[in-house]
Motif scaffolding. Structure first.
Motif, PDB file in Angstrom:
ATOM      1  N   ALA A 197     -12.723 -41.401 -21.846  1.00 48.23           N
ATOM      2  CA  ALA A 197     -12.914 -42.777 -22.313  1.00 48.23           C
ATOM      3  C   ALA A 197     -13.441 -42.793 -23.743  1.00 48.23           C
ATOM      4  N   ARG A 198     -14.395 -41.880 -24.037  1.00 49.01           N
ATOM      5  CA  ARG A 198     -14.921 -41.817 -25.414  1.00 49.01           C
ATOM      6  C   ARG A 198     -13.841 -41.423 -26.399  1.00 49.01           C
ATOM      7  N   LEU A 199     -13.075 -40.414 -26.045  1.00 49.38           N
ATOM      8  CA  LEU A 199     -11.996 -39.992 -26.947  1.00 49.38           C
ATOM      9  C   LEU A 199     -10.992 -41.116 -27.157  1.00 49.38           C
ATOM     10  N   GLU A 200     -10.747 -41.846 -26.094  1.00 44.89           N
ATOM     11  CA  GLU A 200      -9.829 -42.965 -26.213  1.00 44.89           C
ATOM     12  C   GLU A 200     -10.364 -44.006 -27.194  1.00 44.89           C
ATOM     13  N   ALA A 201     -11.721 -44.245 -27.147  1.00 42.90           N
ATOM     14  CA  ALA A 201     -12.316 -45.234 -28.062  1.00 42.90           C
ATOM     15  C   ALA A 201     -12.247 -44.766 -29.506  1.00 42.90           C
TER      16      ALA A 201
ATOM     17  N   GLY B 269     -20.933 -28.393  -1.339  1.00 42.56           N
ATOM     18  CA  GLY B 269     -21.445 -28.286  -2.704  1.00 42.56           C
ATOM     19  C   GLY B 269     -20.329 -28.222  -3.735  1.00 42.56           C
ATOM     20  N   ALA B 270     -19.311 -27.429  -3.419  1.00 39.99           N
ATOM     21  CA  ALA B 270     -18.174 -27.324  -4.345  1.00 39.99           C
ATOM     22  C   ALA B 270     -17.473 -28.671  -4.498  1.00 39.99           C
ATOM     23  N   SER B 271     -17.415 -29.405  -3.402  1.00 37.45           N
ATOM     24  CA  SER B 271     -16.773 -30.718  -3.468  1.00 37.45           C
ATOM     25  C   SER B 271     -17.573 -31.673  -4.345  1.00 37.45           C
ATOM     26  N   ARG B 272     -18.963 -31.607  -4.192  1.00 34.60           N
ATOM     27  CA  ARG B 272     -19.793 -32.489  -5.030  1.00 34.60           C
ATOM     28  C   ARG B 272     -19.678 -32.123  -6.500  1.00 34.60           C
ATOM     29  N   ARG B 273     -19.697 -30.798  -6.804  1.00 36.40           N
ATOM     30  CA  ARG B 273     -19.574 -30.366  -8.205  1.00 36.40           C
ATOM     31  C   ARG B 273     -18.216 -30.789  -8.771  1.00 36.40           C
ATOM     32  N   ALA B 274     -17.208 -30.712  -7.964  1.00 38.49           N
ATOM     33  CA  ALA B 274     -15.885 -31.140  -8.439  1.00 38.49           C
ATOM     34  C   ALA B 274     -15.869 -32.633  -8.721  1.00 38.49           C
ATOM     35  N   ASP B 275     -16.553 -33.421  -7.860  1.00 35.25           N
ATOM     36  CA  ASP B 275     -16.623 -34.864  -8.098  1.00 35.25           C
ATOM     37  C   ASP B 275     -17.358 -35.164  -9.389  1.00 35.25           C
ATOM     38  N   LEU B 276     -18.493 -34.442  -9.642  1.00 40.28           N
ATOM     39  CA  LEU B 276     -19.258 -34.656 -10.880  1.00 40.28           C
ATOM     40  C   LEU B 276     -18.431 -34.272 -12.096  1.00 40.28           C
ATOM     41  N   ALA B 277     -17.689 -33.155 -11.991  1.00 41.70           N
ATOM     42  CA  ALA B 277     -16.862 -32.710 -13.122  1.00 41.70           C
ATOM     43  C   ALA B 277     -15.767 -33.726 -13.418  1.00 41.70           C
ATOM     44  N   ARG B 278     -15.169 -34.282 -12.350  1.00 45.39           N
ATOM     45  CA  ARG B 278     -14.134 -35.284 -12.577  1.00 45.39           C
ATOM     46  C   ARG B 278     -14.705 -36.539 -13.229  1.00 45.39           C
ATOM     47  N   ALA B 279     -15.937 -36.922 -12.823  1.00 46.05           N
ATOM     48  CA  ALA B 279     -16.560 -38.104 -13.432  1.00 46.05           C
ATOM     49  C   ALA B 279     -16.861 -37.863 -14.905  1.00 46.05           C
ATOM     50  N   ALA B 280     -17.399 -36.659 -15.222  1.00 56.33           N
ATOM     51  CA  ALA B 280     -17.687 -36.348 -16.636  1.00 56.33           C
ATOM     52  C   ALA B 280     -16.406 -36.321 -17.457  1.00 56.33           C
TER      53      ALA B 280
END
Length: 420
Positions: free
Chosen positions: A353-357, A336-347
């Motif tokens: 990307a938005r800030l870059e735009a 679960g911690a690994s999945r939450r970390a993956d979601l956090a990295r994706a967000a």
């Protein structure tokens, strides 16, 4: 070239001897001329045959005479002749037909003390002993597993082949450095001493074998030389001396760190048996694993006995079950911690990307510029904010520039009205 005309000689009546006939007549002539003689000399090259006969030579400064003491006379002599001692021998001079050698058949003999060579050898050994070269305290141990072994011996002798055969069998991975030398004859001692020094200087040896195969005392005399003894004493690597047979003891043996009775034994002392070491290590590992398994079983048996005495076997089962459940929960938590970390990295990547735009730098990279009016560096958003003669600062995606306004064009409003 003058040729021998055998036919003419035979025609003239000259006799052509057969070798055996000539030797037979020479023997008869010698025995008639010297029926019994007394000969004094120093014993050398003494050999005791398995038959009981004793073969040796009597020598002085100018020559040598071969002698044979047959078993019956040797048993009646009352002493055993030895190399280096002075002897007066009584016997008959004859010619040994098989070899064409003049020899003395000894019937009786008497000692006259040590010969010159034996006296000089004993004096040299006393001098070296007084200097401590024979002392046990200076003997060095042979390394348990040397990586490189040096050998000083004859290239053609059987001793070298014996040593190499043993080393190939026991320790094929060990490096071997060989300096071949003459091991007998005039000048052999000096050559041996130089080779001992050279192999220590030139090669990374950790142990040195010096020696040769068997022979008479005369043959081994090079290893009774002071030069060789001192070279052995100053050797950087420990020295194993393997000169002659087990009964032969030379000065080289006395100075060396270890004396081996034969060259083969010297090789065995120099290198361990790798096969035996490997087998011993495997056996030790097997015993260690077995001992650990037995100890683990004993601890489990003691634990079972303790639980049985206190009625805690059910508790043990629950503990084991709880431990298994804890492992499962830990795995689920980790996943679960690994999945939450993956979601956090994706967000985080999406926000980046938005800030870059929205970044001004991203806008500038598309060909736009930021305009400031100098000297107050006020941001200019419309043409009405500047007039002719104003200085402007232009910032690009890479670098900046300064410009001066020469004209201003202001677009009319959509309704056509002019505003001030």
């Amino acid at each position: 070239m003058i040729r021998l005309d055998v036919d003419a000689l035979e025609a003239s009546g000259a006799r052509i001897w057969r070798v055996s006939d000539l030797l037979r007549d020479l023997r008869a002539a010698v025995e008639r001329s010297f029926p019994s003689v007394l000969v004094e000399g120093e014993v050398t090259n003494l050999t005791r045959h398995a038959s009981g006969h004793v073969y040796f030579s009597l020598k002085d400064d100018a020559g040598q005479l071969r002698c044979v003491l047959f078993r019956l006379e040797a048993s009646r002599l009352g002493f055993a002749p030895a190399d280096g001692e002075r002897l007066v021998a009584f016997g008959d001079v004859t010619v040994y037909d098989r070899k064409g050698e003049l020899q003395l058949i000894v019937r009786r003999a008497s000692r006259r003390g040590a010969g010159r060579a034996a006296w000089e050898l004993e004096a040299m050994r006393r001098r070296l002993a007084a200097e401590g070269l024979f002392a046990h305290e200076r003997k060095r141990p042979i390394p348990f597993f040397p990586l490189n072994i040096g050998i000083v011996t004859s290239r053609s002798g059987a001793a070298l082949q014996d040593i190499l055969s043993v080393l190939r069998r026991r320790a094929p991975c060990v490096g071997v450095f060989i300096l071949p030398v003459r091991v007998q004859g005039d000048g052999a001692a000096a050559v041996i001493a130089e080779a001992i020094d050279a192999i220590n200087d030139w090669f990374p040896i950790e142990v040195l074998i010096v020696g040769r195969g068997g022979g008479s005392a005369e043959d081994l005399s090079a290893f009774d030389c002071e030069d060789v003894a001192r070279a052995v004493a100053r050797s950087r690597a420990p020295v194993i001396s393997a000169v002659g047979h087990e009964v032969d003891v030379t000065t080289c043996d006395l100075v060396a760190d270890v004396r081996a009775p034969t060259p083969s034994v010297a090789a065995e002392l120099a290198a361990p048996d790798c096969g035996a070491l490997s087998r011993g290590l495997e056996e030790a590992v097997r015993r260690l694993v077995s001992a650990e398994a037995r100890a683990r079983r004993r601890r489990l048996d003691r634990l079972d006995g303790f639980l049985d005495r206190w009625g805690l076997r059910a508790v043990r089962g629950r503990v084991r079950s709880g431990a298994q459940t804890l492992d499962e929960l830990s795995d689920r938590l980790a996943r679960g911690a690994s999945r939450r970390a993956d979601l956090a990295r994706a967000a985080l990547r999406e926000h980046a990307a938005r800030l870059e735009a929205l970044s001004p730098l991203a806008t500038l990279s598309r060909g736009y510029a930021i305009v400031e009016r100098l000297p107050e560096r006020a941001l200019v958003r419309a043409a009405e904010q500047v007039g002719p003669g104003d200085d402007l600062r232009l910032r690009f995606a890479r670098g900046e520039a300064t410009a001066r306004v020469t004209a201003v064009a202001v677009p009319l409003p959509a309704d056509g009205a002019v505003r001030r």
